[in-house]
Design an enzyme around this catalytic site. Structure first.
Site, PDB file in Angstrom:
ATOM      1  N   HIS A  37       0.841  -1.208   0.000  1.00  0.00           N
ATOM      2  CA  HIS A  37       0.000   0.000   0.000  1.00  0.00           C
ATOM      3  C   HIS A  37       0.878   1.261   0.000  1.00  0.00           C
ATOM      4  O   HIS A  37       0.581   2.230  -0.681  1.00  0.00           O
ATOM      5  CB  HIS A  37      -0.877   0.048   1.252  1.00  0.00           C
ATOM      6  CG  HIS A  37      -1.899  -1.035   1.332  1.00  0.00           C
ATOM      7  ND1 HIS A  37      -1.817  -2.061   2.243  1.00  0.00           N
ATOM      8  CD2 HIS A  37      -3.038  -1.243   0.624  1.00  0.00           C
ATOM      9  CE1 HIS A  37      -2.863  -2.857   2.091  1.00  0.00           C
ATOM     10  NE2 HIS A  37      -3.624  -2.392   1.122  1.00  0.00           N
ATOM     11  N   MET A 184       3.317  -9.371  -0.619  1.00  0.00           N
ATOM     12  CA  MET A 184       2.707  -8.740   0.559  1.00  0.00           C
ATOM     13  C   MET A 184       1.202  -8.681   0.406  1.00  0.00           C
ATOM     14  O   MET A 184       0.682  -8.373  -0.668  1.00  0.00           O
ATOM     15  CB  MET A 184       3.277  -7.357   0.747  1.00  0.00           C
ATOM     16  CG  MET A 184       4.705  -7.447   1.160  1.00  0.00           C
ATOM     17  SD  MET A 184       5.340  -5.893   1.726  1.00  0.00           S
ATOM     18  CE  MET A 184       6.989  -6.428   2.149  1.00  0.00           C
ATOM     19  N   SER A 186      -2.558  -8.101   3.065  1.00  0.00           N
ATOM     20  CA  SER A 186      -3.127  -7.924   4.410  1.00  0.00           C
ATOM     21  C   SER A 186      -3.494  -9.279   4.995  1.00  0.00           C
ATOM     22  O   SER A 186      -3.516  -9.461   6.210  1.00  0.00           O
ATOM     23  CB  SER A 186      -4.373  -7.046   4.348  1.00  0.00           C
ATOM     24  OG  SER A 186      -4.056  -5.818   3.756  1.00  0.00           O
TER      25      SER A 186
END
Ligand code: PAF
Length: 282
Positions: A37, A184, A186
């Site tokens: 992000h 990556m 969440s």
């Protein structure tokens, strides 16, 4: 950095910035920021005068039984991180602001939404396309930034923007990886230590595909088999699909040529993980 909750207020701010000649970048997210992000924010901050990050865990892209209730959230940490990246506005509406009483409209990108991840998650991409269409209207930015990790989401949003003439440039930002290659996400927080180690099989399988392609292999079935072998050697990883297709229209390929996407999804414990690589071939 200003926090904005109201769609009308957010739109007014962006319209005003654009009327003053500023370029505005949009980074849509569901929060719980990781380096992926932050990379989207960095690109947007580098390329635009003002950047709006949206933080909204969109219920319509989760099916009943998905991880909506458990989806990781940490607003204060997200706020600090976005601010430290130089983001101008954090748009964090509640569900009632995005889906008010009587909300009845949805956006369906046919075909692209029902293959690959869409086959196992019916309705997911309709939820994504609908909320992103709304965000494009609430935040009328010139450019919107999305992670390459969600390659199918990028294809769906690209098609929606073209088909519905949204005046926004869609920018794909390369996947950020942990040191051992794991993309990556969440959802990596769901992984137990053993599963976390096993999850690198996704990246290793794509690396095996890349090696074959670099050595001249163009037969999709050979590459698919090589990916399957790497994944099946890892008992904690259960492969959902491997797709070898064109990167824009997601059409399946038997012979690799042009811009090729190799994408896969797998279950590792509680987590459903995805990863992909894109190859530019002659
Ligand atoms: O990629 C995500 O985080 C979400 O799917 C998005 C694009 C913010 C829509 O809810």
């Amino acid at each position: 950095m200003e926090i904005v909750r109201e769609p009308a207020e957010m739109r007014r701010i962006v319209e005003l910035a654009r009327a003053r000649g500023k370029t505005v970048g949009l980074v849509p997210t569901m929060g719980f920021f990781h380096r992926g992000h932050l990379e989207l924010m960095r690109r947007a901050v580098a390329e635009c005068d003002e950047v709006v990050v949206t933080l909204f865990v969109n219920p319509t892209q989760f099916a009943p039984g998905d991880d909506l209730a458990d989806y990781p959230r940490d607003f204060d940490r997200d706020r600090r991180l976005a601010e430290s990246e130089g983001v101008s506005y954090l748009f964090a509406p509640g569900p009632g602001e995005i889906y008010p009483r009587g909300f009845a409209t949805s956006v369906e990108v046919e075909g692209l939404s029902s293959v690959m991840c869409g086959a196992g998650r019916p309705g997911h991409f309709q939820g994504v396309a609908t909320v992103v269409a709304k965000l494009f209207n609430i935040v009328p930015a010139q450019a919107a930034y999305f992670g390459q990790k969600d390659a199918q989401q990028l294809a769906v949003i690209g098609a929606m923007a073209r088909d519905l003439n949204f005046p926004v440039v869609i920018k794909a930002v390369p996947t950020m990886r942990e040191d051992d290659g794991l993309a990556m996400s969440s959802r990596n927080v769901y992984l137990e230590p053993e599963e976390r180690e096993a999850a690198t099989a996704l990246f290793h399988s794509l690396t095996a595909a890349r090696e074959l392609i670099c050595s001249g292999e163009r037969d999709a079935s050979v590459i698919r088999e090589a990916i399957g072998e790497v994944i099946s050697a890892e008992p904690l990883v259960s492969l959902e699909y491997v797709s070898i297709c064109g990167n824009i229209y997601l059409e399946p390929l038997s012979e690799l040529s042009g811009e090729v996407l190799i994408a896969l999804a797998a279950r590792v414990g509680k987590a459903r993980l995805i990863d992909n690589m894109v190859f530019e071939l002659g």
